[in-house]
Write a protein that holds these residues in place. Structure first.
Motif, PDB file in Angstrom:
ATOM      1  N   ALA A 196     -34.287 -21.812  32.058  1.00 38.51           N
ATOM      2  CA  ALA A 196     -35.137 -20.786  32.657  1.00 38.51           C
ATOM      3  C   ALA A 196     -34.300 -19.553  32.981  1.00 38.51           C
ATOM      4  CB  ALA A 196     -35.851 -21.342  33.881  1.00 38.51           C
ATOM      5  N   GLY A 197     -34.628 -18.886  34.066  1.00 35.24           N
ATOM      6  CA  GLY A 197     -33.817 -17.755  34.518  1.00 35.24           C
ATOM      7  C   GLY A 197     -32.842 -18.174  35.586  1.00 35.24           C
ATOM      8  N   LEU A 198     -32.439 -19.450  35.565  1.00 37.85           N
ATOM      9  CA  LEU A 198     -31.610 -20.020  36.625  1.00 37.85           C
ATOM     10  C   LEU A 198     -30.304 -20.563  36.082  1.00 37.85           C
ATOM     11  CD1 LEU A 198     -34.512 -21.814  38.501  1.00 37.85           C
ATOM     12  CD2 LEU A 198     -33.253 -19.799  39.302  1.00 37.85           C
ATOM     13  N   ALA A 199     -29.801 -19.929  35.037  1.00 38.83           N
ATOM     14  CA  ALA A 199     -28.488 -20.267  34.507  1.00 38.83           C
ATOM     15  C   ALA A 199     -27.451 -19.338  35.132  1.00 38.83           C
ATOM     16  CB  ALA A 199     -28.494 -20.141  32.987  1.00 38.83           C
ATOM     17  N   TYR A 200     -26.222 -19.433  34.684  1.00 38.10           N
ATOM     18  CA  TYR A 200     -25.188 -18.520  35.167  1.00 38.10           C
ATOM     19  C   TYR A 200     -25.336 -17.130  34.577  1.00 38.10           C
ATOM     20  CZ  TYR A 200     -22.570 -22.520  37.075  1.00 38.10           C
ATOM     21  OH  TYR A 200     -22.166 -23.615  37.791  1.00 38.10           O
ATOM     22  N   PHE A 201     -26.221 -16.992  33.577  1.00 39.43           N
ATOM     23  CA  PHE A 201     -26.372 -15.716  32.875  1.00 39.43           C
ATOM     24  C   PHE A 201     -27.847 -15.337  32.806  1.00 39.43           C
ATOM     25  CE2 PHE A 201     -23.242 -18.533  30.840  1.00 39.43           C
ATOM     26  CZ  PHE A 201     -22.073 -17.892  31.208  1.00 39.43           C
ATOM     27  N   ASP A 202     -28.123 -14.040  32.762  1.00 41.04           N
ATOM     28  CA  ASP A 202     -29.482 -13.579  32.543  1.00 41.04           C
ATOM     29  C   ASP A 202     -29.939 -13.979  31.138  1.00 41.04           C
ATOM     30  OD1 ASP A 202     -29.568 -12.408  35.045  1.00 41.04           O
ATOM     31  OD2 ASP A 202     -28.884 -10.450  34.307  1.00 41.04           O
ATOM     32  N   THR A 203     -31.240 -14.130  30.969  1.00 44.19           N
ATOM     33  CA  THR A 203     -31.748 -14.606  29.683  1.00 44.19           C
ATOM     34  C   THR A 203     -31.516 -13.613  28.547  1.00 44.19           C
ATOM     35  OG1 THR A 203     -33.951 -13.761  30.213  1.00 44.19           O
ATOM     36  CG2 THR A 203     -33.495 -16.059  30.771  1.00 44.19           C
ATOM     37  N   VAL A 238     -34.517 -30.398  28.235  1.00 42.43           N
ATOM     38  CA  VAL A 238     -35.843 -29.887  27.881  1.00 42.43           C
ATOM     39  C   VAL A 238     -35.954 -28.488  28.477  1.00 42.43           C
ATOM     40  CG1 VAL A 238     -38.317 -30.351  27.903  1.00 42.43           C
ATOM     41  CG2 VAL A 238     -36.686 -32.266  27.943  1.00 42.43           C
ATOM     42  N   TRP A 239     -35.677 -27.487  27.639  1.00 41.66           N
ATOM     43  CA  TRP A 239     -35.514 -26.116  28.133  1.00 41.66           C
ATOM     44  C   TRP A 239     -36.816 -25.561  28.671  1.00 41.66           C
ATOM     45  CZ3 TRP A 239     -30.584 -25.568  28.469  1.00 41.66           C
ATOM     46  CH2 TRP A 239     -30.046 -24.330  28.854  1.00 41.66           C
ATOM     47  N   TRP A 240     -36.722 -24.897  29.809  1.00 39.32           N
ATOM     48  CA  TRP A 240     -37.859 -24.214  30.431  1.00 39.32           C
ATOM     49  C   TRP A 240     -37.676 -22.722  30.202  1.00 39.32           C
ATOM     50  CZ3 TRP A 240     -41.905 -26.381  33.379  1.00 39.32           C
ATOM     51  CH2 TRP A 240     -42.773 -25.443  33.955  1.00 39.32           C
ATOM     52  N   ASP A 241     -38.610 -22.105  29.501  1.00 40.84           N
ATOM     53  CA  ASP A 241     -39.546 -22.804  28.652  1.00 40.84           C
ATOM     54  C   ASP A 241     -39.518 -22.124  27.296  1.00 40.84           C
ATOM     55  OD1 ASP A 241     -41.272 -20.578  28.901  1.00 40.84           O
ATOM     56  OD2 ASP A 241     -42.695 -21.565  30.193  1.00 40.84           O
ATOM     57  N   TYR A 258     -30.529 -26.560  36.795  1.00 38.44           N
ATOM     58  CA  TYR A 258     -30.573 -25.114  36.999  1.00 38.44           C
ATOM     59  C   TYR A 258     -29.294 -24.690  37.712  1.00 38.44           C
ATOM     60  CZ  TYR A 258     -35.458 -25.300  35.560  1.00 38.44           C
ATOM     61  OH  TYR A 258     -36.620 -25.480  34.839  1.00 38.44           O
ATOM     62  N   PRO A 259     -28.237 -24.324  36.962  1.00 39.61           N
ATOM     63  CA  PRO A 259     -26.923 -24.068  37.553  1.00 39.61           C
ATOM     64  C   PRO A 259     -26.924 -23.049  38.690  1.00 39.61           C
ATOM     65  CG  PRO A 259     -26.742 -24.218  35.174  1.00 39.61           C
ATOM     66  CD  PRO A 259     -28.210 -24.250  35.487  1.00 39.61           C
ATOM     67  N   ALA A 260     -27.829 -22.068  38.626  1.00 39.26           N
ATOM     68  CA  ALA A 260     -27.840 -21.046  39.677  1.00 39.26           C
ATOM     69  C   ALA A 260     -28.304 -21.605  41.014  1.00 39.26           C
ATOM     70  CB  ALA A 260     -28.734 -19.875  39.264  1.00 39.26           C
ATOM     71  N   GLN A 261     -28.846 -22.824  41.025  1.00 34.71           N
ATOM     72  CA  GLN A 261     -29.316 -23.430  42.264  1.00 34.71           C
ATOM     73  C   GLN A 261     -28.227 -24.300  42.889  1.00 34.71           C
ATOM     74  OE1 GLN A 261     -33.026 -25.383  41.087  1.00 34.71           O
ATOM     75  NE2 GLN A 261     -34.200 -23.549  41.597  1.00 34.71           N
ATOM     76  N   GLY A 262     -27.063 -23.654  43.126  1.00 36.34           N
ATOM     77  CA  GLY A 262     -26.016 -24.317  43.890  1.00 36.34           C
ATOM     78  C   GLY A 262     -25.017 -25.144  43.117  1.00 36.34           C
ATOM     79  N   TRP A 263     -25.061 -25.119  41.797  1.00 33.01           N
ATOM     80  CA  TRP A 263     -24.082 -25.881  41.017  1.00 33.01           C
ATOM     81  C   TRP A 263     -22.733 -25.158  41.055  1.00 33.01           C
ATOM     82  CZ3 TRP A 263     -24.613 -30.544  38.317  1.00 33.01           C
ATOM     83  CH2 TRP A 263     -25.877 -31.128  38.408  1.00 33.01           C
ATOM     84  N   PRO A 264     -21.651 -25.887  41.327  1.00 34.03           N
ATOM     85  CA  PRO A 264     -20.341 -25.227  41.462  1.00 34.03           C
ATOM     86  C   PRO A 264     -19.845 -24.666  40.133  1.00 34.03           C
ATOM     87  CG  PRO A 264     -20.102 -27.621  41.507  1.00 34.03           C
ATOM     88  CD  PRO A 264     -21.573 -27.346  41.553  1.00 34.03           C
ATOM     89  N   VAL A 265     -19.102 -23.599  40.228  1.00 31.23           N
ATOM     90  CA  VAL A 265     -18.458 -23.000  39.057  1.00 31.23           C
ATOM     91  C   VAL A 265     -17.052 -23.563  38.998  1.00 31.23           C
ATOM     92  CG1 VAL A 265     -17.775 -20.855  37.930  1.00 31.23           C
ATOM     93  CG2 VAL A 265     -19.863 -20.932  39.320  1.00 31.23           C
ATOM     94  N   LYS A 266     -16.864 -24.574  38.178  1.00 32.66           N
ATOM     95  CA  LYS A 266     -15.580 -25.285  38.141  1.00 32.66           C
ATOM     96  C   LYS A 266     -14.457 -24.403  37.615  1.00 32.66           C
ATOM     97  CE  LYS A 266     -13.384 -29.534  36.434  1.00 32.66           C
ATOM     98  NZ  LYS A 266     -12.957 -30.012  37.766  1.00 32.66           N
TER      99      LYS A 266
END
Length: 597
Positions: A438-445, A471-474, A395-403
């Protein structure tokens, strides 16, 4: 139907209690004494196994088990062979407790293997039936005997048999014996997971979507949030007793999945059920709340005894199915009170203990996984060493760096590729991203880039050694176009023998493009995506680690699955240099397969 018997226990159709005079038993019990010397309670003993043992000793009658029928005299390999049983002279208070009644069969295969298969009680739609389910990977005549243990006595059936014929089914999945980074079916063929999480609210329409789009992995929880399966409550709502309506629905779901060759990843413990104060707290629904505090659920010895009985039942009822793919022991352990309150070692020890139990008791050796949530810091090597499948939630929005701050699509793709390669480098196991998106990517769904990102992620992880697409949620988030992208990748993978060739990541480079390649000497496949321009046509790709052979490169449009062109090129000094052909429809990315002549 259930009826009360003389000892206050329950009587089940197909079973007869030893009939002993209640007056006689009561008299004997009343004259007994406890170890401390005080008079024993007649009432308490009448509801105990001690009374049963007294009844048995008086009569000298042992329990009997008879094979009343089977579903077929002959079945195909990896198909269900089901035995229906009648039990006599048994006393059962809880038909789900193997300490109360232990029912099992020993099957002998044509090769001479002896396999113990536990029985179970099925009361779905008032079936009121003892059963044994078995599936085999051998053809020919099989024999079996059924055994029952009850109240200190044992009984056995006569020997019976059935014939297994070749079915064409591929069988259960497991880590490959040849390339342990991938899954294989029991027959040795490759299994690469292509699927979506559908944790609740499932309908036949949803199952059909998976089948129509060539998905082969379906993931669901044991939870209460609605749908064909999860609208029926939890498996264990009453302590030590199992929800037959739900279990029957799972039987039906497995039959549906078998018809389309789809594997099930079943989450036995969603984090909700071990949570009282953390996310989505549902500890109040877990009957173990009668036994211990939520923080102690991982270590309490009484809870563990109940868990083992539940796991035994799940294995007995479902493990035979060729669509029972992966036991997901726990989903997002860091969402439970035990972990949140610092019981980390207890959590890890519990995972190891459960993995060992399934390894010792699941005769089909289904792999097990467990997970944490999708934050960048939730990579947990101590967890991954304790089960069969390293499993990260992405879930990139949960603290994954934007390289690449100027290019969020490239940054998202990079994180998936990098995390997949990290698993490959650190574990000789098939690794998965058990949840993603889910809704936790860098972009809205509802942002078109979200769905471009989905396309990029499934290709980037395939070409960096993951054993399944994320395995995409959901399921409800994916658009018809997303499902088409899943289907295109499934078609591309179908021709790759990942489980039986020594594929490994190769060093590869391209000017103005990210390039990922997996190679196995005379074969390779890869995917590249350019940045800074909209068309990858004409880009030169340099791939190291190839044999010095003449290779044919087949180029595929990863958006449509259509072959664009093929070209031939010789590798020199282990390096193959090729150029992407001109694409009629400009694309930023390209997929390809390479095979030596």
């Amino acid at each position: 139907m259930y009826k009360q018997n003389l000892l206050g226990m329950k009587k089940i159709r197909g079973m007869r209690l030893v009939l002993v005079s209640l007056t006689l038993v009561t008299a004997i019990v009343a004259q007994g004494t406890s170890p401390a010397g005080s008079a024993m309670s007649t009432k308490s003993l009448l509801y105990s196994h001690s009374a049963e043992a007294i009844a048995r000793n008086l009569t000298g009658i042992s329990p009997t088990v008879v094979v009343a029928g089977t579903n077929a005299a002959s079945v195909g390999t990896y198909e269900k062979f089901e035995v229906y049983l009648e039990l006599d002279n048994v006393v059962v208070e809880n038909p789900y407790d193997p300490e109360d009644i232990d029912l099992y069969a020993i099957f002998t295969t044509p090769s001479g293997r002896e396999i113990r298969i536990n029985g179970f009680y099925d009361n779905y739609l008032d079936a009121d039936q003892w059963k044994i389910r078995f599936a085999t990977n051998e053809t020919g005549k099989h024999t079996y005997r059924v055994f029952v243990r009850n109240a200190g006595e044992e009984g056995a059936s006569e020997e019976h048999g059935f014939v297994a014929t070749e079915s064409g089914h591929k069988g259960w999945i497991k880590p490959s014996d040849v390339n342990p980074h991938y899954f294989m079916h029991d027959d040795g063929s490759t299994y690469y997971g292509v699927g979506v999480y559908s944790p609740w609210r499932n309908t036949m329409e949803r199952f059909n979507t998976f089948s129509e789009q060539d998905a082969n992995l379906f993931a669901i929880w044991d939870i209460t949030y609605g749908g064909f399966v999860n609208g029926t409550g939890l498996i264990e709502e009453e302590l030590g007793r199992y929800n037959q309506l739900k279990l029957g629905r799972i039987d039906s779901m497995l039959s549906i999945l078998e018809a389309s060759d789809i594997q099930l990843m079943y989450a036995i413990w969603p984090h909700d059920l071990f949570s009282k104060t953390v996310w989505a707290a549902q500890w109040k629904l877990n009957p173990y709340n009668q036994l211990c505090d939520v923080d102690d659920v991982y270590s309490d010895p009484v809870v563990w005894e109940y868990q083992k009985k539940k796991y035994r039942y799940l294995i007995a009822r479902f493990a035979h199915s060729r669509s029972m793919g992966i036991w997901e022991l726990i989903n997002e352990m860091n969402g439970t009170d035990g972990w949140a309150h610092g019981r980390h070692q207890e959590c890890y020890d519990w995972v190891e203990k459960c993995d060992r139990y399934f390894e010792q008791n699941d005769p089909y050796n289904h792999p097990m996984t467990a997970s944490f949530s999708g934050g960048f810091t939730e990579y947990r090597e101590p967890l991954y060493t304790r089960n069969d499948i390293p499993n990260l939630h992405m879930y990139p929005a949960q603290g994954w760096p934007v390289k690449y701050p100027e290019d969020s699509l490239r940054s998202a793709m990079y994180n998936y590729a990098w995390a997949a390669r990290r698993f490959w480098d650190n574990f000789d196991k098939p690794a998965i991203f058990g949840e993603a998106g889910a809704g936790l990517a860098y972009f809205d769904t509802d942002d078109p880039r979200y769905h471009v990102s989905y396309h990029n992620q499934i290709w980037a992880t395939l070409t960096n050694g993951l054993a399944a697409i994320p395995v995409w949620w959901d399921e409800y988030i994916l658009t018809p176009d997303d499902w088409d992208q899943l289907q295109v990748l499934a078609g591309f993978v179908a021709g790759l023998d990942l489980a039986n060739l020594p594929y490994r990541p190769l060093t590869a480079a391209a000017n103005g493009a990210d390039l990922y390649v997996m190679g196995a000497g005379m074969e390779a496949f890869g995917w590249g995506r350019c940045y800074g321009k909209e068309d990858i046509s004409g880009t030169k790709l340099t791939i190291e680690g190839m044999d010095d052979l003449q290779f044919v490169v087949t180029w595929t449009d990863p958006w449509t699955g259509k072959q664009i062109a093929s070209s031939s090129q010789k590798a020199k000094k282990g390096t193959l240099v090729v150029k992407v052909p001109e694409m009629k429809i400009p694309r930023q990315d390209i997929a390809f397969k390479i095979r030596g002549k």
